[in-house]
Structure formats: C-alpha cells, structure tokens
Design a protein around this motif. Structure first.
Motif, PDB file in Angstrom:
ATOM      1  N   LEU A 148       0.796  -1.119  -0.013  1.00 43.28           N
ATOM      2  CA  LEU A 148      -0.110   0.077  -0.141  1.00 43.28           C
ATOM      3  C   LEU A 148       0.978   1.310  -0.135  1.00 43.28           C
ATOM      4  O   LEU A 148       2.077   1.162   0.518  1.00 43.28           O
ATOM      5  CB  LEU A 148      -0.734  -0.001   1.380  1.00 43.28           C
ATOM      6  CG  LEU A 148      -1.758  -1.279   1.508  1.00 43.28           C
ATOM      7  CD1 LEU A 148      -2.406  -0.915   2.910  1.00 43.28           C
ATOM      8  CD2 LEU A 148      -2.534  -1.520   0.479  1.00 43.28           C
ATOM      9  N   LYS A 149       0.348   2.445  -0.428  1.00 39.18           N
ATOM     10  CA  LYS A 149       0.979   3.566  -0.446  1.00 39.18           C
ATOM     11  C   LYS A 149      -0.106   4.783   0.149  1.00 39.18           C
ATOM     12  O   LYS A 149      -1.055   4.853  -0.485  1.00 39.18           O
ATOM     13  CB  LYS A 149       1.560   3.954  -1.634  1.00 39.18           C
ATOM     14  CG  LYS A 149       2.596   5.197  -1.601  1.00 39.18           C
ATOM     15  CD  LYS A 149       3.217   5.628  -3.118  1.00 39.18           C
ATOM     16  CE  LYS A 149       4.016   6.617  -3.124  1.00 39.18           C
ATOM     17  NZ  LYS A 149       5.101   6.452  -2.232  1.00 39.18           N
ATOM     18  N   ILE A 150       0.554   5.369   1.062  1.00 41.40           N
ATOM     19  CA  ILE A 150      -0.192   6.626   1.640  1.00 41.40           C
ATOM     20  C   ILE A 150       0.227   7.886   1.236  1.00 41.40           C
ATOM     21  O   ILE A 150       1.544   8.066   1.069  1.00 41.40           O
ATOM     22  CB  ILE A 150      -0.483   6.417   3.241  1.00 41.40           C
ATOM     23  CG1 ILE A 150      -1.280   7.631   3.625  1.00 41.40           C
ATOM     24  CG2 ILE A 150       1.145   6.637   3.749  1.00 41.40           C
ATOM     25  CD1 ILE A 150      -1.484   7.458   5.121  1.00 41.40           C
ATOM     26  N   SER A 151      -0.611   8.523   0.673  1.00 42.23           N
ATOM     27  CA  SER A 151      -0.145  10.080   0.218  1.00 42.23           C
ATOM     28  C   SER A 151      -1.032  10.913   1.133  1.00 42.23           C
ATOM     29  O   SER A 151      -1.998  11.095   0.760  1.00 42.23           O
ATOM     30  CB  SER A 151      -0.499  10.314  -1.190  1.00 42.23           C
ATOM     31  OG  SER A 151       0.263   9.221  -1.966  1.00 42.23           O
ATOM     32  N   ASP A 152      -0.388  11.529   2.042  1.00 37.67           N
ATOM     33  CA  ASP A 152      -1.066  12.587   2.835  1.00 37.67           C
ATOM     34  C   ASP A 152      -0.173  13.472   3.613  1.00 37.67           C
ATOM     35  O   ASP A 152       1.136  12.995   3.960  1.00 37.67           O
ATOM     36  CB  ASP A 152      -1.690  11.622   4.095  1.00 37.67           C
ATOM     37  CG  ASP A 152      -2.865  12.500   5.098  1.00 37.67           C
ATOM     38  OD1 ASP A 152      -2.020  13.320   5.624  1.00 37.67           O
ATOM     39  OD2 ASP A 152      -4.061  12.263   4.725  1.00 37.67           O
ATOM     40  N   LYS A 153      -0.744  14.716   3.890  1.00 42.22           N
ATOM     41  CA  LYS A 153       0.546  15.669   4.109  1.00 42.22           C
ATOM     42  C   LYS A 153       0.970  15.260   5.657  1.00 42.22           C
ATOM     43  O   LYS A 153       2.140  15.756   5.855  1.00 42.22           O
ATOM     44  CB  LYS A 153      -0.024  17.056   4.088  1.00 42.22           C
ATOM     45  CG  LYS A 153      -1.127  17.366   4.884  1.00 42.22           C
ATOM     46  CD  LYS A 153      -1.678  18.688   4.702  1.00 42.22           C
ATOM     47  CE  LYS A 153      -2.936  18.935   5.829  1.00 42.22           C
ATOM     48  NZ  LYS A 153      -3.427  20.719   5.523  1.00 42.22           N
TER      49      LYS A 153
END
Length: 500
Positions: free
Chosen positions: A472-477
């Motif tokens: 999985l890859k999370i993209s969140d500031k």
C-alpha cells in the motif's frame, strides 16, 4: 475487484442481534482454551454461523453498510499498489521483517523472501518449507530467526505435529543464515520452555539476544510446567550461531505457588486472561526500555542489562482488556500503545455489540523517569467501521510511521483491514486512512485478513492471512515526511530510533 477512491458511509448499526450477544457472552466467559490467541498450528477451521447472522450479513452487504465479499475499499489517501498471492506455502501468513531491499514474510509452513526493490512488483527470491506455527520472523545481519510454538516431533524442517505431553516433543527458536537470500541455510535450533510464540531481538555488535515470549503451561507438559512467569533469553554469537543457547529465564511476575504474581484472570477477573507468560515484547534499545504485553498484564521494563531485564511498572485493565497482545512505543518513548486481542484473533469483535473500548488499543503515557516511570492510561482507539459477524477483527500488529513531532501508526486489524491513525494527543486518537476487503465469506466465520501492517521506506506492507502479500502507499501531508526516513533493517518489535 472494485477500488473506491472515496470511503463508504456506513450506518452505525450492524450485527447486534442475538448472534452478537451470544459472541459477547462467549468472549466474557470462555475458559483457558478460549483465551489462547492467534490461529493454531494448521489451517483455521471455518465455523458455521446462525441463519439470523447470515441474514444480517446479506442485508448489510445489500445496503452497502459493509463492502461486498472480497471487495476492496479504502480512503482516498491510500493506494493499493499490488498483491502477491500465496504460492507454495499454503499455511496462515504471519509476521514480517525487512532488510535492505528484502521483505521476509512468515507463514505457518515456513517463510518467503521477497525482493521489494520495486514495491510495485515484488519478486519472490526464495520460499522455505519449515512447518511450525506461528513462525514469527525477524532478521539481524546475516541471521534470520523463526519462532516455533507448536509441538513438533523434532527441531528439523521435516518434523511432524506431536503432542506436548510427550517429553521428546520440541518447540523453540530456529536460526537461519541468510547471507544468500536465495538459499537460506538452517544453522541452529534452541529449545525453550513452552516454545516460542513470538520473539524480540536485542542486537549487539558481537551477539544477538533473543527474548522469547511463550505462555499457557500445563502440569501435563514435561517442558512447559507452571509457574511460567517469565521469558527465555537466548544469546546468539553472530560468528558462531550454532552456539546459541538460553542464558537466563528472568521472572517478570514473581509470586507464590504455581500462579506467579501476574493477573489471576477468571474467576477473579471475569473475561480476562490469566498471566502465565508474555505474548509479545517490544524493545527500544536506544532508550534501554522494553514494553511487554503479557496476557493479563502490561509491563514496562529496563533492558540496560539485556540478560537480566528489570520490571519498572506493571498495569492491568480488568474492565476492557481481555488479552494484552502487543506493544508499540512512540518515538519520544513517553507513550506506549498496547493492543487487546479479544477473541484470540478468530472472533468477530468489531461490531456495535462489543463496542469501541474492547478489542481495541489502549494508549498509555509514560510519566516519570528511569526506574520511577509509571504507565498512565489515557484512552482507547478502535477502527470506526463496523465489520460483519463473519469477519474476525481485532487490534493486531502495527508500526510507527516516522514523522517528527507526530505520533502516527499503521496497524493490522485482521478482516478489519489496515488502519492509519494519529495518537499525538493521547486522549483523542483518530483514524486518518484505511484499507480493507469485504468478508471472505458470508455464511461462515473464516479466519483471514491482515496479520501485520508495517511502514518501511515509503510504503506500507501487509501480510494477509489468506490473500497474500499486500503493498500500500499512503499520500497525505501528515505522513508524507516519513518518505525521507530510510532504514537498512526493520524488525518492528525492535524499534529503531528513526531520527538518530
């Protein structure tokens, strides 16, 4: 398979009828067998559920309260990069470890080595057949460690199941040389009292110390008799791993008689596991600290002398915790997250009947310094999405996501999926991302879902019991700064100092 970019809206009411009430009663009154966590040695058996529960699950599926069978859903800030199904090892997938460009995936039938240099397309490097649940796994340098907590005929990888009542039976630690990842070599075995359900490494330059967690002794087991109120400590010389041996058995719960000094469990504390050892230990070598999740107790202890760890504080939660399962420090070492594996990982505990405080995480602040430190409870965290009564779901293995100034964690919840949450404010934890599949089955209770979910070098890796290896890859500031933290090795139960 459907990928949703927006989270499902779910109503709060799901599976709260007679079936759920019956499950709650079972969890509260179950005897020693019911308190034994984690799926057993071999495939988890399916369990029939009532017609009313089947009807509730079908209704929830049709109304959209839960995802469809095997349907993938996730929050907008998580991407499902890939899945690698099981191959020649058909058993239950278990824990994960990492080193450089490799991931090591435990399985009740052995372990699998992946090349994750391209996380979008992991490649199998080797698969080692070596049965012995639950094959909890870790690595250090050129050594790989594998736990056996299932009574076997001998220590070889050709062993067969054998009753623990037989003196010749074997359980303990296996050690492999992984200098050549494509051809791991079995180099040593160390038998330990009551086997090795999990283990934790305390690595040093010349030696690796292994803390072995095991539990549930019996007067009928020649090699696992009560009281079993401590842990086995193995010393492994790096240059001569064949000389590995138990060097101490520190008693963590001193007390009179065969019960030791841990939680007495039921009937004194109904629904709580009696402490007869530890399930899991997490060490923070940079701080000389360790946290133990020990069935009915949570403990904080010093590992300044790794052969003789010293308990600093001991806490219990006899209202909401049934089985203290695992522990995670925050980076500043002023908090510990303990998990409660209510139902042993095979129960449907993520529903309204069980509620938000059971089968959850307990967040504790560490107050004070040194040997005067105390664990102080602050709050519980549980995933906010109800699951079906055919889905095993409870708090399980997770790791920190390294972001300075924040306490962020990714965690597996079996069929509850993978959750990313923020406990920077100990009293007000909140979920910030998730990934999950719909139920494996709608007419039986079938054990499955994410066993472990760990953050490593920019990606989340999860070992799904039934479905295989997920990336999985999370993209969140809030989590993006973690992408710049690179590790050469990660055993989650040996927490690194991410910013040293």
């Amino acid at each position: 398979m459907i990928l949703l970019n927006e989270p499902r809206t779910r109503r709060r009411r799901l599976a709260v009828g007679a079936a759920a009430a019956g499950l709650l009663a079972t969890l509260l009154t179950g005897g020693p067998a019911a308190a034994t966590p984690d799926p057993g040695d071999g495939p988890a058996a399916q369990k029939d559920v009532s017609a009313s529960t089947q009807a509730e699950v079908r209704q929830a599926l049709e109304s959209g309260e839960i995802p469809g069978q095997d349907e993938i859903v996730h929050s907008a800030n998580i991407q499902h990069v890939t899945n690698i199904p099981k191959d020649v090892l058909p058993g239950t997938n278990s824990d994960l470890a990492f080193q450089g460009r490799y991931a090591f995936a435990g399985n009740y039938d052995g372990f699998r080595v992946f090349d994750i240099s391209n996380p979008k397309a992991p490649k199998t490097v080797s698969q080692v057949l070596c049965p012995g649940g639950q094959n909890d796994i870790s690595v250090s340098g050129n050594l790989l460690f594998l736990s056996t907590d299932a009574s076997r005929s001998d220590s070889s990888c050709n062993s067969t199941s054998q009753p623990a009542t037989e003196k010749s039976s074997w359980e303990g630690m296996k050690i492999f040389d992984i200098t050549d990842k494509a051809n791991p070599k079995y180099v040593a075995a160390v038998e330990t009292a009551c086997g090795s359900h999990t283990h934790t490494l305390v690595p040093e330059r010349k030696n690796v110390y292994v803390y072995v967690s095991s539990y549930s002794p019996s007067a009928t087991f020649p090699d696992c008799r009560p009281p079993h109120d401590g842990i086995s400590v193995i010393k492994v010389p790096r240059k001569s791993p064949e000389k590995a041996a138990v060097v101490s058995f520190p008693v963590l719960f001193p007390g009179e008689g065969t019960d030791g000094g841990g939680n007495p469990g039921s009937p004194t504390n109904p629904g709580v596991s009696k402490t007869t050892g530890c399930h899991d230990i997490t060490v923070l070598p940079s701080k000389d600290l360790a946290a133990g999740a020990c069935m009915g107790d949570g403990i904080l202890f010093s590992i300044k002398d790794p052969e003789h760890p010293k308990v600093i504080d001991q806490v219990q939660d006899n209202v909401n915790f049934a089985f203290w399962h695992s522990a995670t420090f925050n980076q500043k070492a002023n908090k510990v997250v303990f998990t409660d594996e209510l139902g042993g990982g095979v129960g449907a505990t993520c529903n309204e009947a069980i509620g938000p405080n059971r089968g959850a995480d307990g967040i504790y602040d560490i107050v004070g310094k040194g040997d005067k430190s105390k664990l102080v409870f602050r709050s519980y965290f549980k995933i906010p999405r109800h699951q079906a009564d055919t889905e095993n779901c409870v708090a399980h293995n997770g790791s920190l996501i390294p972001v300075k100034g924040k306490d962020l964690m990714v965690q597996a919840w079996y069929q509850g999926g993978v959750s990313v949450w923020d406990f920077t404010n100990s009293a007000k934890p909140k979920e910030i991302a998730y990934f999950e599949r719909g139920p494996l089955t709608t007419d039986t209770m079938t054990t499955g879902g994410a066993w472990s979910a760990y953050y490593y070098n920019g990606y989340i890796y999860s070992n799904d019991i039934a479905k295989g290896f997920d990336v999985l890859k999370i993209s969140d500031k809030r989590t993006d700064p973690a992408k710049w933290v690179r590790l050469s090795e990660l055993n989650v139960q040996t927490q690194p100092d991410y910013f040293d």
